[in-house]
Enzyme design. Structure first.
Site, mmCIF file in Angstrom:
data_model
loop_
_atom_site.group_PDB
_atom_site.id
_atom_site.type_symbol
_atom_site.label_atom_id
_atom_site.label_comp_id
_atom_site.label_asym_id
_atom_site.label_seq_id
_atom_site.Cartn_x
_atom_site.Cartn_y
_atom_site.Cartn_z
ATOM 1 C CE1 TYR A 49 -3.437 2.493 0.631
ATOM 2 C CE2 TYR A 49 -1.841 3.140 2.906
ATOM 3 C CZ TYR A 49 -2.900 3.736 2.009
ATOM 4 O OH TYR A 49 -3.800 4.872 2.296
ATOM 5 C CE LYS A 72 -8.602 2.631 2.893
ATOM 6 N NZ LYS A 72 -7.120 1.568 2.318
HETATM 7 C C1 LIG Z 1 -6.114 2.557 3.028
HETATM 8 C C2 LIG Z 1 -5.455 1.899 2.995
HETATM 9 C C3 LIG Z 1 -4.513 1.239 4.633
HETATM 10 C C4 LIG Z 1 -4.247 2.150 5.130
HETATM 11 O O1 LIG Z 1 -4.743 2.465 5.889
HETATM 12 P P1 LIG Z 1 -5.486 4.337 6.367
HETATM 13 O O2 LIG Z 1 -6.633 4.170 7.200
HETATM 14 O O3 LIG Z 1 -6.291 4.857 5.300
HETATM 15 O O4 LIG Z 1 -4.316 4.956 7.256
HETATM 16 C C5 LIG Z 1 -2.880 0.726 4.705
HETATM 17 N N1 LIG Z 1 -3.403 -0.451 4.042
HETATM 18 C C6 LIG Z 1 -4.545 -0.796 2.834
HETATM 19 C C7 LIG Z 1 -3.686 -2.092 2.215
HETATM 20 C C8 LIG Z 1 -4.844 -0.064 3.039
HETATM 21 O O5 LIG Z 1 -5.733 -0.185 1.576
#
Ligand SMILES: *Cc1c(COP(=O)(O)O)cnc(C)c1O
Length: 384
Positions: free
Chosen positions: A102, A199
């Site tokens: 990510y 997510k």
């Molecule tokens: C969005 C995301 C993150 C980071 O998360 P945040 O809530 O934006 O800090 C880490 N890993 C993956 C795979 C993501 O999709």
């Protein structure tokens, strides 16, 4: 017959819920207090100590979801990732990272690690032997992300957990893309499981949060740093996240189903040259995905045929919105070469297999016929 863990929807609905003793309400009461009378001198309740009633309750649900012993809830996915990494890697230590991570995690490593005296290597690909090849004398942690963004590459979770055990390392996984509905890495021997709860856990594009799940011992180690770093989530949002998690099983299973149908539809389409979805037999890691995932998730990517205008394609979509975020109940799409991977040079993107016409598609819970119709009409428009 005794089952080790209750089913996913039962955990989602009930695990960790607080009882409303005062009014017998149907849902967990929300405790917003930042000050609590001492129960004894040892237990001091305070939001930044991750021990308010709502935080403790939600942590129980998180632990149950991932078949772990304990959990902590953070103010963002990156707070969970950074705090957990730094709990196990200190000045002079080395971490082995998967090459495809990510973007925010990559930035944390390349922008911050050196300042804190932390060493790191990225693997050349996601094969287990490529991880083992990077292990040094001072390596402490091995870190994977599967399926990864944007080509849905799948890493062998069990093989990585075994390598970590053999070399006495802590294994960590970013399990965000799969969600606990589709993949439970602790069952395969992984030590520390991370999620951006922003997510699939939140699922409605209105909560920013993160979580880490592991053994009591590992969580205690992360907590010792977390209370000083101060990255807890506010109790109100903790309560919102508990509410969202109740329907996570239903949402993610609907997204799995939609994504598989849409991947098959796109794979047959004359305007699409390639589809990357772990649930398709054509995906290079399909067999591995089948062995470690219960469903293949709502994320996929696909390439438009050469010569088709991918910018115009996004503009012509009516139902599917162009958006940076993912995993909400609404379908979204983006072009990695213009957004998430836009800072890489064209050569670096090429090396990672990211073509300009690649689209990353986060499939929502809308009716699949409506999503197909939207894709079809946009493709027709750009064909001219
Ligand atoms: C969005 C995301 C993150 C980071 O998360 P945040 O809530 O934006 O800090 C880490 N890993 C993956 C795979 C993501 O999709």
């Amino acid at each position: 017959m005794t089952k080790k863990h209750p089913g996913i929807n039962t955990i989602c609905t009930h695990s960790g819920e607080l009882e409303d003793k005062q009014f017998k309400g149907a849902v967990s009461p929300l405790y917003m207090a930042t000050s609590y009378a001492f129960e004894d001198v040892e237990v001091k309740r305070y939001p930044r100590y991750f021990n308010t009633p709502n935080q403790v309750a939600l942590a129980k649900k998180m632990a149950a979801l991932e078949h772990g012993e304990a959990a902590l809830i953070f103010g963002s996915g990156m707070a969970a990732v950074s705090t957990s990494l730094m709990a196990f890697a200190q000045k002079g230590d080395h971490v082995v990272f998967q090459n495809t991570l990510y973007g925010g995690t990559s930035n944390l490593i390349t922008e911050e690690f050196e300042k804190f005296g932390l060493e790191y290597s990225f693997t050349k690909d996601s094969k287990p032997e490529s991880f083992e090849a990077e292990i040094k004398k001072n390596t402490k942690v091995i870190y994977i992300e599967t399926p990864s963004n944007p080509l849905l590459t799948v890493t062998d979770i069990k093989a990585i957990a075994e390598i970590a055990k053999k070399h006495n390392l802590v294994s960590m996984i970013d399990n965000t893309f799969a969600s606990p509905v589709n993949q439970n890495p602790i069952d395969f021997g992984i030590d520390v499981v991370l999620h951006s709860a922003t997510k699939y856990m939140g699922g409605h594009s209105d909560i920013l949060a993160g979580t880490v799940i592991a053994s009591e011992e590992h969580i205690d180690k992360i907590f010792q740093l977390a209370k000083n770093f101060g990255g807890n989530l506010s109790d109100f949002t903790v309560w919102m996240l508990e509410r969202s998690l109740k329907t996570m099983g239903l949402r993610v299973r609907a997204q799995n189903e939609n994504a598989l149908e849409l991947a098959r539809f796109l794979e047959k389409h004359e305007d699409i040259s390639r589809v990357f979805y772990p649930g398709l037999e054509s995906h290079p890691d399909h067999e591995l995905a089948k062995s470690q995932m219960k469903g293949f998730g709502g994320m996929m990517s696909f390439e438009l045929r050469d010569g088709l205008d991918f910018d115009l394609f996004q503009k012509k979509l009516k139902l599917i919105k162009s958006s940076m975020s993912l995993a909400g109940v609404e379908s979204t799409i983006l072009s990695p070469s213009k957004t998430s991977h836009g800072l890489l040079s064209p050569e670096e993107r090429e090396a990672q297999g990211i073509k300009d016409g690649l689209m990353r598609f986060s499939v929502g819970i809308e009716e699949k016929e409506d999503l197909m119709e939207d894709l079809e009409q946009a493709l027709k428009e750009i064909r001219g």
